[in-house]
Design a protein around this motif. Sequence first.
Motif, PDB file in Angstrom:
ATOM      1  N   LEU A 434       0.844  -1.208   0.000  1.00 23.99           N
ATOM      2  CA  LEU A 434       0.000   0.000   0.000  1.00 23.99           C
ATOM      3  C   LEU A 434       0.875   1.254   0.000  1.00 23.99           C
ATOM      4  CD1 LEU A 434      -2.922  -0.766   2.514  1.00 23.99           C
ATOM      5  CD2 LEU A 434      -3.041  -0.601   0.024  1.00 23.99           C
ATOM      6  N   ALA A 435       1.945   1.214   0.814  1.00 22.85           N
ATOM      7  CA  ALA A 435       2.852   2.362   0.865  1.00 22.85           C
ATOM      8  C   ALA A 435       3.479   2.598  -0.508  1.00 22.85           C
ATOM      9  CB  ALA A 435       3.935   2.125   1.914  1.00 22.85           C
ATOM     10  N   GLY A 436       3.871   1.507  -1.174  1.00 20.85           N
ATOM     11  CA  GLY A 436       4.472   1.625  -2.505  1.00 20.85           C
ATOM     12  C   GLY A 436       3.500   2.238  -3.495  1.00 20.85           C
ATOM     13  N   LEU A 437       2.218   1.862  -3.397  1.00 26.41           N
ATOM     14  CA  LEU A 437       1.225   2.358  -4.344  1.00 26.41           C
ATOM     15  C   LEU A 437       0.892   3.826  -4.131  1.00 26.41           C
ATOM     16  CD1 LEU A 437      -1.352  -0.594  -4.539  1.00 26.41           C
ATOM     17  CD2 LEU A 437       0.086   0.303  -6.392  1.00 26.41           C
ATOM     18  N   PHE A 438       0.762   4.223  -2.853  1.00 26.79           N
ATOM     19  CA  PHE A 438       0.201   5.542  -2.587  1.00 26.79           C
ATOM     20  C   PHE A 438       1.194   6.588  -2.097  1.00 26.79           C
ATOM     21  CE2 PHE A 438      -3.407   2.616  -2.065  1.00 26.79           C
ATOM     22  CZ  PHE A 438      -4.236   3.131  -3.050  1.00 26.79           C
ATOM     23  N   LEU A 439       2.344   6.126  -1.556  1.00 25.02           N
ATOM     24  CA  LEU A 439       3.235   7.092  -0.923  1.00 25.02           C
ATOM     25  C   LEU A 439       4.488   7.375  -1.724  1.00 25.02           C
ATOM     26  CD1 LEU A 439       3.080   5.828   2.756  1.00 25.02           C
ATOM     27  CD2 LEU A 439       2.022   7.893   1.819  1.00 25.02           C
ATOM     28  N   LEU A 440       4.928   6.358  -2.496  1.00 23.56           N
ATOM     29  CA  LEU A 440       6.212   6.520  -3.168  1.00 23.56           C
ATOM     30  C   LEU A 440       5.988   6.663  -4.659  1.00 23.56           C
ATOM     31  CD1 LEU A 440       7.970   3.667  -1.192  1.00 23.56           C
ATOM     32  CD2 LEU A 440       8.025   6.112  -0.701  1.00 23.56           C
ATOM     33  N   THR A 441       6.949   7.243  -5.328  1.00 23.36           N
ATOM     34  CA  THR A 441       6.797   7.433  -6.768  1.00 23.36           C
ATOM     35  C   THR A 441       7.651   6.438  -7.529  1.00 23.36           C
ATOM     36  OG1 THR A 441       8.473   9.108  -6.499  1.00 23.36           O
ATOM     37  CG2 THR A 441       6.182   9.845  -6.755  1.00 23.36           C
TER      38      THR A 441
END
Lengths: 441, 441
Positions: A434-441
């Motif tokens: 989830l962090a990869g999808l929404f927080l990181l580019t």
Amino acid sequence: MAQQPPEKETPPPCGNELNADAAHPADRAEQLEQLSLAEQMCVLRHLPADEAAEALAELDGQVARDVLENMDADDAARILSEMWPDDAVDVLDEVDEGHRDVLLNSMTPEDALELRALLTFDPDTAAGVMNTEIILVNSDASVDDAILQIRSELEDKEMPYYVYVVDSMDKLVGVLSLRDLMLSKPGTQVRDAVGKQDLITVSFDADKSEVARILGHYNFLCLPVVDREGHLMGVVTHDDVIDILQDEASADMLGMVGAGQTEDVDTPWLTSVRMRLPWLVINMLNSAMSAFIVYMFEGNIAQMALLAVLMPMVANQAGNTGQQALAVMIRQLATEKFDRRKAWFAVLREAKIGILTGMIMGMLACFSIMLLTDNLLLGAVMGSALLLDMILGAVAGGSIPLILRALGRDPAQASSIFLTALTDGAGFFIFLSLAGLFLLT
Amino acid sequence: MAQQPPEKETPPPCGNELNADAAHPADRAEQLEQLSLAEQMCVLRHLPADEAAEALAELDGQVARDVLENMDADDAARILSEMWPDDAVDVLDEVDEGHRDVLLNSMTPEDALELRALLTFDPDTAAGVMNTEIILVNSDASVDDAILQIRSELEDKEMPYYVYVVDSMDKLVGVLSLRDLMLSKPGTQVRDAVGKQDLITVSFDADKSEVARILGHYNFLCLPVVDREGHLMGVVTHDDVIDILQDEASADMLGMVGAGQTEDVDTPWLTSVRMRLPWLVINMLNSAMSAFIVYMFEGNIAQMALLAVLMPMVANQAGNTGQQALAVMIRQLATEKFDRRKAWFAVLREAKIGILTGMIMGMLACFSIMLLTDNLLLGAVMGSALLLDMILGAVAGGSIPLILRALGRDPAQASSIFLTALTDGAGFFIFLSLAGLFLLT
């Protein structure tokens, strides 16, 4: 069973007087366990055989084994002959097989024959814990004859609270309590005193935990054990059931976390290491899998180290939720008959609890993180991961014991280890992806 | 207690025939629990009062409460009067206080008086579970008179396996089994049949788990409960102890992970949420502290994301080690009297197990990491952190129940949550600071 005064005796010349005051075999056994092996053997040799037998029956299994293996075989056989057969078998089960034969050969052929028969049964079954010294009454006898018979047999039998009524083929037809007998009109036939009974018995090969459950369910003092044809083989008594319940409760709790199911603080520590190590290795392999999941997201963590800070919180919280469900389900399986439908309703119940507690904890976490970091998205990711992993934990905690039982395994065994593997792995995966999808580019 | 045939009766017109075949109150109760509240009340109203009383005593506490609170008070009082006082008190304990008064006022003054007295005792103490319907025999009587007295009182008393012998001041002087009485020579005085006994009794305010431990230790059927002056107040019987043991084992396992100690799968799910949520919040605060430790090392992780991969493995492994120690210690405290010296020896034993398993798992981890990453130092850091945290986990797992008990708390309550907080926090700290010292510049 009754509280008897200590009989007067000259204290044995064993270099201690610990045992002189012990009124009850259980207390005497506790005191014996404090002594050296030589002193233990000396005390037991100098006690009257019946008292030595009672004390030996109460001794810790490993202590009793050491005593029997080192004592003179004739002395040991004399004490064993005085024990109730079920207690003697419990002790002999601990003794090395070769020495067991030596001991049995030192006994009278009849005693040895009975013990050899009992020793063939699995100690974890009804037959393995049953007592064979029971009072059988023929259904054709009169109540008065039965009472006379009981009074004459009373001294040899362990607990004559019930008499067992058999027909001419030795099949069990009924059970009478002493109280029923005493309340029957003189002259009544035993058959009529029995009337038509719905007999509650247990098969000789039933698991001992099942025996405990049934006896506890009906509040019986004793439960008759029968063979496949309904012949009475013996009875399991309430004190055996208390021992079984204590053992089972320990086995559940110890098994859940992968300790040895028979461990206690008197287990030699190297034995404990040997029992626990395999589960620690399995736990290590499980957590290596969770670690591999984190490793797949190494890049994300390198970009945002804060993820590594929050990641264990998700796993820990879901693990705790799952363990709560696990504990409820393991205890339920231990104390109640539990049909399949009801079992899955119970999982559904855990799922509902997981959803609500997950929503509450998820929102708490979400707001706390938004307040602390001003990062609204991070809060939302943390909250969602927590919710999802807690639901998974609750469902898994409820299901794992049922699955283990369906696979024919102990519902508690290592369940906590499997659960943690799941909640850790899934928690890391959900949160980091989830962090990869929404927080990181 | 005995296995009685079902009495003939016309089935009640309650829209079902489930109960017609139920031979035993425990089975009838199980069937009743499947019905709607209206059907339950109808069946109970149409049963003979003694059978309704037996079934009500076996019902799940919450079901029994609903029935009593909705039934006509006179019907309910009639059933309650037929119950053994200890069972009636168990049920009344569940009922809302206002309605309890209504029910008591509908009973005869004598019955109400007895129940009100019993209701004042803490249900978790000996007095709270004791039975007051016992047979008292005066020490001046003859054995023959005693037997006559027993035969006349037999029908009113729950389990006349023992008679309790009191002096003229009503103080307990001894206990005789029915068997002792039947074996005594006619004409003997009860006082002489008793002889000099080492009386084993329990104080009315003893914790019920202590009662269970003592009865199990001595294999007694019943244990007399006395007040501070040694007057007999009642007895706790073996079937109560079986219930206590099952409850305690569940309470231990549920308490350890912060579930409600009285939860089972029939607990309304929102009640479960309310019982578990506080511990989930405490667990969250604990894991926030561990997270803060990781946060202090955020820089290290940003430099080397691999640390975040391995860090949970250290914590998880030490947590499992600690839980094994925890389970052994909690069960030991539940089943045995345990003096302070022996308790700390047991912690020492866990420490030794922690050191050896820590060394083995530490070396395994060290070599695996060296093979996988070619980073000798990383392997050494991981192995050392694992060893240190596993020792800490073992010592903490062994000590936490003892510390909780010394603080006057339940040794199991939330112990797993405290343990995990410790092994997580320490594991992260040890691993990340060792990594900072030896791996990063």
